[in-house]
Structures are given as C-alpha cells and as structure tokens.
Scaffold this motif. Structure first.
Motif, PDB file in Angstrom:
ATOM      1  N   GLU A 159      65.399  66.989  20.762  1.00  0.00           N
ATOM      2  CA  GLU A 159      64.117  67.100  21.542  1.00  0.00           C
ATOM      3  C   GLU A 159      64.711  67.275  22.989  1.00  0.00           C
ATOM      4  O   GLU A 159      64.089  67.993  23.802  1.00  0.00           O
ATOM      5  CB  GLU A 159      63.373  65.737  21.262  1.00  0.00           C
ATOM      6  N   LEU A 160      65.769  66.529  23.250  1.00  0.00           N
ATOM      7  CA  LEU A 160      66.201  66.557  24.631  1.00  0.00           C
ATOM      8  C   LEU A 160      66.892  68.073  24.906  1.00  0.00           C
ATOM      9  O   LEU A 160      66.855  68.450  25.993  1.00  0.00           O
ATOM     10  CB  LEU A 160      67.350  65.515  24.671  1.00  0.00           C
ATOM     11  N   GLU A 161      67.537  68.561  23.788  1.00  0.00           N
ATOM     12  CA  GLU A 161      68.007  69.771  24.218  1.00  0.00           C
ATOM     13  C   GLU A 161      67.048  71.051  24.308  1.00  0.00           C
ATOM     14  O   GLU A 161      67.018  71.810  25.376  1.00  0.00           O
ATOM     15  CB  GLU A 161      68.979  70.375  22.790  1.00  0.00           C
ATOM     16  N   LYS A 162      65.797  70.965  23.517  1.00  0.00           N
ATOM     17  CA  LYS A 162      64.594  71.679  23.776  1.00  0.00           C
ATOM     18  C   LYS A 162      64.133  71.491  25.384  1.00  0.00           C
ATOM     19  O   LYS A 162      64.011  72.542  26.055  1.00  0.00           O
ATOM     20  CB  LYS A 162      63.686  71.288  22.918  1.00  0.00           C
ATOM     21  N   LYS A 163      63.864  70.364  25.642  1.00  0.00           N
ATOM     22  CA  LYS A 163      63.549  70.032  27.173  1.00  0.00           C
ATOM     23  C   LYS A 163      64.636  70.634  28.199  1.00  0.00           C
ATOM     24  O   LYS A 163      64.269  71.366  29.271  1.00  0.00           O
ATOM     25  CB  LYS A 163      63.323  68.676  27.550  1.00  0.00           C
ATOM     26  N   TYR A 164      65.887  70.301  27.949  1.00  0.00           N
ATOM     27  CA  TYR A 164      66.987  70.960  28.715  1.00  0.00           C
ATOM     28  C   TYR A 164      66.791  72.411  28.899  1.00  0.00           C
ATOM     29  O   TYR A 164      67.164  72.987  29.883  1.00  0.00           O
ATOM     30  CB  TYR A 164      68.171  70.476  28.305  1.00  0.00           C
ATOM     31  N   GLU A 165      66.704  72.837  27.695  1.00  0.00           N
ATOM     32  CA  GLU A 165      66.552  74.592  27.639  1.00  0.00           C
ATOM     33  C   GLU A 165      65.388  74.927  28.434  1.00  0.00           C
ATOM     34  O   GLU A 165      65.572  75.768  29.101  1.00  0.00           O
ATOM     35  CB  GLU A 165      66.611  75.053  26.096  1.00  0.00           C
ATOM     36  N   ALA A 166      64.197  74.288  28.063  1.00  0.00           N
ATOM     37  CA  ALA A 166      63.331  74.835  28.845  1.00  0.00           C
ATOM     38  C   ALA A 166      63.564  74.562  30.575  1.00  0.00           C
ATOM     39  O   ALA A 166      62.958  75.303  31.164  1.00  0.00           O
ATOM     40  CB  ALA A 166      61.856  73.796  28.259  1.00  0.00           C
ATOM     41  N   LEU A 167      64.041  73.627  30.767  1.00  0.00           N
ATOM     42  CA  LEU A 167      64.101  73.038  32.233  1.00  0.00           C
ATOM     43  C   LEU A 167      65.189  74.269  32.800  1.00  0.00           C
ATOM     44  O   LEU A 167      65.016  74.600  34.032  1.00  0.00           O
ATOM     45  CB  LEU A 167      64.640  71.754  32.495  1.00  0.00           C
ATOM     46  N   SER A 168      66.145  74.457  32.009  1.00  0.00           N
ATOM     47  CA  SER A 168      67.327  75.413  32.515  1.00  0.00           C
ATOM     48  C   SER A 168      66.691  76.802  32.641  1.00  0.00           C
ATOM     49  O   SER A 168      67.025  77.573  33.574  1.00  0.00           O
ATOM     50  CB  SER A 168      68.345  75.487  31.433  1.00  0.00           C
ATOM     51  N   SER A 169      65.693  77.250  31.553  1.00  0.00           N
ATOM     52  CA  SER A 169      65.095  78.419  31.605  1.00  0.00           C
ATOM     53  C   SER A 169      64.356  78.544  33.029  1.00  0.00           C
ATOM     54  O   SER A 169      64.237  79.562  33.651  1.00  0.00           O
ATOM     55  CB  SER A 169      64.372  78.741  30.317  1.00  0.00           C
ATOM     56  N   LEU A 170      63.428  77.595  33.093  1.00  0.00           N
ATOM     57  CA  LEU A 170      62.451  77.500  34.298  1.00  0.00           C
ATOM     58  C   LEU A 170      63.371  77.569  35.629  1.00  0.00           C
ATOM     59  O   LEU A 170      62.989  78.202  36.557  1.00  0.00           O
ATOM     60  CB  LEU A 170      61.786  76.219  34.374  1.00  0.00           C
ATOM     61  N   VAL A 171      64.489  76.760  35.800  1.00  0.00           N
ATOM     62  CA  VAL A 171      65.192  76.864  36.930  1.00  0.00           C
ATOM     63  C   VAL A 171      65.794  78.219  37.211  1.00  0.00           C
ATOM     64  O   VAL A 171      66.068  78.814  38.145  1.00  0.00           O
ATOM     65  CB  VAL A 171      66.438  75.774  36.881  1.00  0.00           C
ATOM     66  N   ASN A 172      66.449  78.533  36.127  1.00  0.00           N
ATOM     67  CA  ASN A 172      66.958  80.201  36.101  1.00  0.00           C
ATOM     68  C   ASN A 172      66.055  81.144  36.556  1.00  0.00           C
ATOM     69  O   ASN A 172      66.064  81.936  37.625  1.00  0.00           O
ATOM     70  CB  ASN A 172      67.516  80.486  34.798  1.00  0.00           C
ATOM     71  N   ASN A 173      64.613  81.105  36.184  1.00  0.00           N
ATOM     72  CA  ASN A 173      63.679  82.039  36.568  1.00  0.00           C
ATOM     73  C   ASN A 173      63.282  81.725  38.056  1.00  0.00           C
ATOM     74  O   ASN A 173      63.004  82.692  38.835  1.00  0.00           O
ATOM     75  CB  ASN A 173      62.406  81.675  35.656  1.00  0.00           C
ATOM     76  N   GLN A 174      63.271  80.402  38.343  1.00  0.00           N
ATOM     77  CA  GLN A 174      62.985  80.225  39.894  1.00  0.00           C
ATOM     78  C   GLN A 174      64.121  80.694  40.617  1.00  0.00           C
ATOM     79  O   GLN A 174      64.023  81.168  41.863  1.00  0.00           O
ATOM     80  CB  GLN A 174      62.721  78.812  40.225  1.00  0.00           C
ATOM     81  N   SER A 175      65.435  80.489  40.134  1.00  0.00           N
ATOM     82  CA  SER A 175      66.489  81.223  40.998  1.00  0.00           C
ATOM     83  C   SER A 175      66.593  82.582  41.176  1.00  0.00           C
ATOM     84  O   SER A 175      66.669  83.045  42.060  1.00  0.00           O
ATOM     85  CB  SER A 175      67.856  80.606  40.470  1.00  0.00           C
ATOM     86  N   LEU A 176      66.194  83.415  39.917  1.00  0.00           N
ATOM     87  CA  LEU A 176      65.957  84.552  40.124  1.00  0.00           C
ATOM     88  C   LEU A 176      64.654  84.969  40.963  1.00  0.00           C
ATOM     89  O   LEU A 176      65.149  85.940  41.846  1.00  0.00           O
ATOM     90  CB  LEU A 176      65.653  85.197  38.683  1.00  0.00           C
ATOM     91  N   LEU A 177      63.789  84.571  40.921  1.00  0.00           N
ATOM     92  CA  LEU A 177      62.735  84.790  42.054  1.00  0.00           C
ATOM     93  C   LEU A 177      62.818  84.345  43.367  1.00  0.00           C
ATOM     94  O   LEU A 177      62.542  85.234  44.195  1.00  0.00           O
ATOM     95  CB  LEU A 177      61.360  83.668  41.552  1.00  0.00           C
ATOM     96  N   ILE A 178      63.389  83.237  43.611  1.00  0.00           N
ATOM     97  CA  ILE A 178      64.012  83.052  44.981  1.00  0.00           C
ATOM     98  C   ILE A 178      65.007  84.059  45.620  1.00  0.00           C
ATOM     99  O   ILE A 178      64.797  84.560  46.693  1.00  0.00           O
ATOM    100  CB  ILE A 178      64.660  81.636  45.085  1.00  0.00           C
ATOM    101  N   THR A 179      66.090  84.549  44.714  1.00  0.00           N
ATOM    102  CA  THR A 179      66.900  85.555  44.987  1.00  0.00           C
ATOM    103  C   THR A 179      66.197  86.860  45.377  1.00  0.00           C
ATOM    104  O   THR A 179      66.606  87.501  46.367  1.00  0.00           O
ATOM    105  CB  THR A 179      67.949  85.721  43.858  1.00  0.00           C
ATOM    106  N   ARG A 180      65.140  87.189  44.278  1.00  0.00           N
ATOM    107  CA  ARG A 180      64.642  88.522  44.459  1.00  0.00           C
ATOM    108  C   ARG A 180      63.643  88.588  45.942  1.00  0.00           C
ATOM    109  O   ARG A 180      63.577  89.475  46.564  1.00  0.00           O
ATOM    110  CB  ARG A 180      63.751  88.682  43.426  1.00  0.00           C
ATOM    111  N   LEU A 181      63.077  87.355  46.232  1.00  0.00           N
ATOM    112  CA  LEU A 181      62.072  87.248  47.337  1.00  0.00           C
ATOM    113  C   LEU A 181      63.022  87.376  48.601  1.00  0.00           C
ATOM    114  O   LEU A 181      62.674  87.695  49.593  1.00  0.00           O
ATOM    115  CB  LEU A 181      61.625  85.928  47.423  1.00  0.00           C
TER     116      LEU A 181
END
Length: 471
Positions: free
Chosen positions: A163-185
């Motif tokens: 369960e913790l790995e699932k949450k970590y993966e979801a958070l990592s995915s969210l952080v990755n998407n946000q980082s890509l969005l910030i970089t693109r902006l």
C-alpha cells in the motif's frame, strides 16, 4: 484243622532235636498247609516242651492249644499290604512326576520373574519416551504457533508495504508530472519573452515505468513489480496517468481478445508475447503470456518461475485472481484457469530447468480444474515425458493456501511448503514454493521449487513453466 496225631508226630520230631541241647522250655507253633504250600485255613497247632537239663529219659508231656489268629486273616492282611504297596508304588511314581513338574514350575516362576522385570523396564522406558515426545510435541506446536503468528505479521507488513508503495508511486507520478509541467511552462515563458508568437502545441507526455526494486521479507523474496491495481492520480492533472502496468513488456499489435493462445496462433499471431484473452462463456478479460515458439506454439503460460523476483507465498484470493509480472514470474489465476480449461479439452506441459542447464518436461494429456465451489480441484490425464511423474500424486486434490487448508494432512501443507498448490500429504512437487539460488538448499521443511522425480525434494529448480494447449 490238623489232627491230634499229626501234631504229636511233629512234636516228637522236635523233641529228638531238643534232646541233644540243654534242658529248657521250648514253645512253638506248627502250621497246617495244603498241598500247594498255602496255609490251611484254621490249621495251626501250639506246642510246649519242658525239657530238663539232663537228657530226657522219662515220660514226655505234650500239650496243645489253639490261638486266636487264623490263616484267613493273615492272607487278607497280606493282600491288603500288597495292595497298599502297589498304591505306594503308584504314589512314588506320581511323586516323582510331581517333583519334575515342581522343578519346571520353579524354573517357569524364575523366568516369569525375569520377564516381569524386563517388562517393567520396557514400560518405564516407554513412559519416559512418551513424556519426552509429548514435551517435544508441545514445544513444536508452540514454535509452529509462533511461526504462524510471525508469518501473519509478515503478510500484514507486506500488504502495508505494498500500500505504501502504491501511494509512493502515485506521489512520484504526480511529482514527475508536475515537474514536467513546470519545465514546460518555464520553456514557454522563455519562448514568450524571446520570440513572441502563437503558443506551440504541447507534446504528448510519455508514460513512465515505476517498477519498484525487489525486497526480501523473512527469507522469501517479494514481487519486484507493482500490484495489478494502482491508485488513480488526481483528476485535476492535465496529463494521462503514469501508473505502471501489470507488465512492462509490450503487448501485441492486434487487440484480440482471443479464446486462448492457440486461437491467436491460428489467427496469424506467431510471436511470443502478452495477449488479451477472453474464454468462452466467461464475461472476463485476462492477459496471459503466449508461447508461440515452443513445441509448435499455441501454449498459454499459466505459471512461471525463473529468478525469485515474485513471492508465491500468497493468500487464497491472490491465487484466485493471479499475481506477478507477465514477462517474468507470475501466476495466471485459478478462476481464469478454470474458465480456460472448461471451454475445450486441454493438455498440460511442465517445462523444468536445473542449475546445470539441463531441460526436461512432463506432459499430461488431460488437464482441467473444478470450480471454486470444489476448491479448484485438479483433474489430470496420463503422463509422458522425461522429467518423471511428480504431479499425478496430486491428481483429484483440492487447492490449498495458507488461509484455506484443503489438504489431507493434519497440519497445513501450505504453511510447511511456503506456497499454494494441490497439496495431498503434502507434496511430490512444489513449483510455487520458495525460489532458492544454486539448487540444493537447507531448510527445516522441503519448501523449495522442486519436482521430486527430478533431483528430489531438497533441490530448488532454476526455472519452471506450466503451459496448457487445446488437444
């Protein structure tokens, strides 16, 4: 009865003999006898002589009288004495026999005493051994209880970790998407400041593969792959989800779905890979690895062990629905396997490889499972191959896991074998056991990935694959 003249004649004869001796008084008796020599009844006489010391020269006085005893009483007495002597002889014979029996009885008593002493000693030894075994059994049950509790705790910790790995993966995915969005902006802002103009079309974001590295828990290697179900990222994000799929291996080009891998092969799909299947009469879709390059192809892989990356010490629900990585170690799922095996006549092939690179196989001309109401009972046909028959012993047996004990053993075979299988009492094969590196292993129980007819139960195989194909 003797007559008087007869008695006088006898007395005269005796008198002549007496005359040559000293004068004295002589008394005697003369018995009458018959011609055969036996005493004549009533025939006895008495005589008395009175002889002076000088020789007799005068008159002779003879007197006679009859005594009370008679010959008939004496004869009866002798007969009685003879009879009693005969009885005495018989009694002596019996006494001798009784003496021998008494000696034997004394010997038997001594032997019985020795036997009783030995029995007492053996009974004491058995009682001591029984008490020792009882104490050992109590200690073993206590240790097994502790091990079961520890195993349950390990499973809880493993579930919590997943369960913790699932949450970590979801958070990592969210952080990755946000980082890509910030970089693109930031890039768009820089382009806006340097080259004003219409905004460019945003490129499509690729999906990321976030397979977690493998970890070990209590000596059993856990999945290195994420679980089948992932937590959905927030709906507000503008880009597609980046959850890791069931397998990172690319799926085939054609969508399917197929009834099984033989159906896909007949439709022109001759490349080994992951295919989408939907069995007949089942409103369910399942992904499976199709082996199209082995033995003329068309094999649906239902189980694979090759590197120990997946923990097979699972619960009933996990064995029912399936787990693992389709391009690595995985279990297809009992429910999927039941629907596959009921749509046609299937055969089973078990391919094995040891740590010296030797490949063997065991094939059964019939294979199917009963429904869950019958605990997915195994039905097998005839064996042939070069690996040895180590699965027929499990034929007609129900499936057993740690939380569903359906074997014939007094304990839970899944607890001792560290897996889920069609256990009997307990196993001649255990392909869902612990994957030990190197072959021969040391464990309290035979819990490795073994096939008893191929290297025995204390040898953990390097690779094992179970495949089914329509007949």
């Amino acid at each position: 009865m003797w007559t008087e003249p007869q008695c006088v004649a006898v007395a005269l004869v005796l008198l002549v003999w007496v005359q040559f001796g000293e004068g004295k008084e002589e008394r005697g008796r003369v018995w009458g006898r018959r011609e055969d020599g036996s005493p004549k009844e009533g025939g006895r006489c008495s005589y008395t002589f009175i002889v002076p010391q000088q020789r007799l020269t005068g008159a002779l006085c003879v007197s006679s009288r009859v005594e009370a005893a008679n010959c008939s009483e004496l004869a009866a007495l002798r007969v009685e004495v003879g009879r009693q002597q005969e009885q005495l002889g018989r009694l002596r014979g019996l006494l001798e026999q009784d003496g021998g029996l008494a000696a034997e009885v004394r010997a038997l008593r001594r032997e019985s005493g020795d036997i009783n002493a030995r029995i007492t000693q053996i009974y004491a030894q058995l009682l001591h051994d029984l008490i020792h075994k009882k104490d050992h059994a109590l200690e073993q049950r206590r240790l097994e209880s502790l091990l079961l509790n520890a195993t349950a705790q390990v499973l809880q910790v493993s579930a919590l970790n997943e369960e913790l790995e699932k949450k970590y993966e979801a958070l990592s995915s969210l952080v990755n998407n946000q980082s890509l969005l910030i970089t693109r902006l930031e890039a768009q802002c820089q382009q806006t400041h340097t080259h004003p103009g219409p905004p460019q079309q945003q490129p499509k974001e690729p999906q990321s593969d976030s397979a977690a590295p493998g970890k070990t828990t209590n000596g059993i290697r856990r999945d290195q792959s994420p679980s089948l179900s992932q937590q959905d990222p927030p709906a507000t994000r503008p880009y597609p989800p980046t959850d890791a799929p069931f397998s990172s291996y690319p799926v085939t080009k054609t969508p399917g779905p197929w009834r099984d891998c033989q159906h896909a092969l007949e439709s022109g799909e001759n490349t080994s890979g992951i295919y989408l299947l939907r069995p007949l009469n089942a409103n369910r879709l399942v992904q499976a690895w199709c082996e199209q390059n082995h033995a003329q192809g068309g094999w649906t892989v239902i189980q694979r062990r090759q590197d120990g990356s997946v923990n097979f010490f699972r619960t009933w629900d996990q064995y029912k629905h399936g787990f693992g990585n389709l391009n690595g170690e995985y279990w297809l799922g009992l429910e999927h396997l039941y629907w596959l095996s009921t749509q046609a006549e299937y055969r089973l092939q078990v391919a094995l490889e040891d740590w010296q690179g030797r490949h063997v196989f065991a094939e059964y001309d019939r294979f199917r499972l009963e429904p869950e109401s019958d605990w997915y009972r195994l039905r097998l046909g005839q064996y042939h191959g070069n690996a040895g028959d180590s699965l027929s012993w499990h034929n007609n047996k129900a499936f057993t896991t740690l939380d569903r004990d359906k074997d014939a053993y007094t304990g839970n075979c899944a607890h001792y074998q560290k897996g889920g299988w069609w256990y009997h009492m307990c196993a001649h094969s255990n392909l869902n056991g612990v994957w030990y590196r190197g072959g021969h292993y040391r464990s309290r129980y035979q819990d490795g990935v073994y096939w008893a007819q191929f290297h025995g139960g204390s040898y953990s195989l390097k690779k094992a694959t179970m495949m089914i194909k329509p007949i």
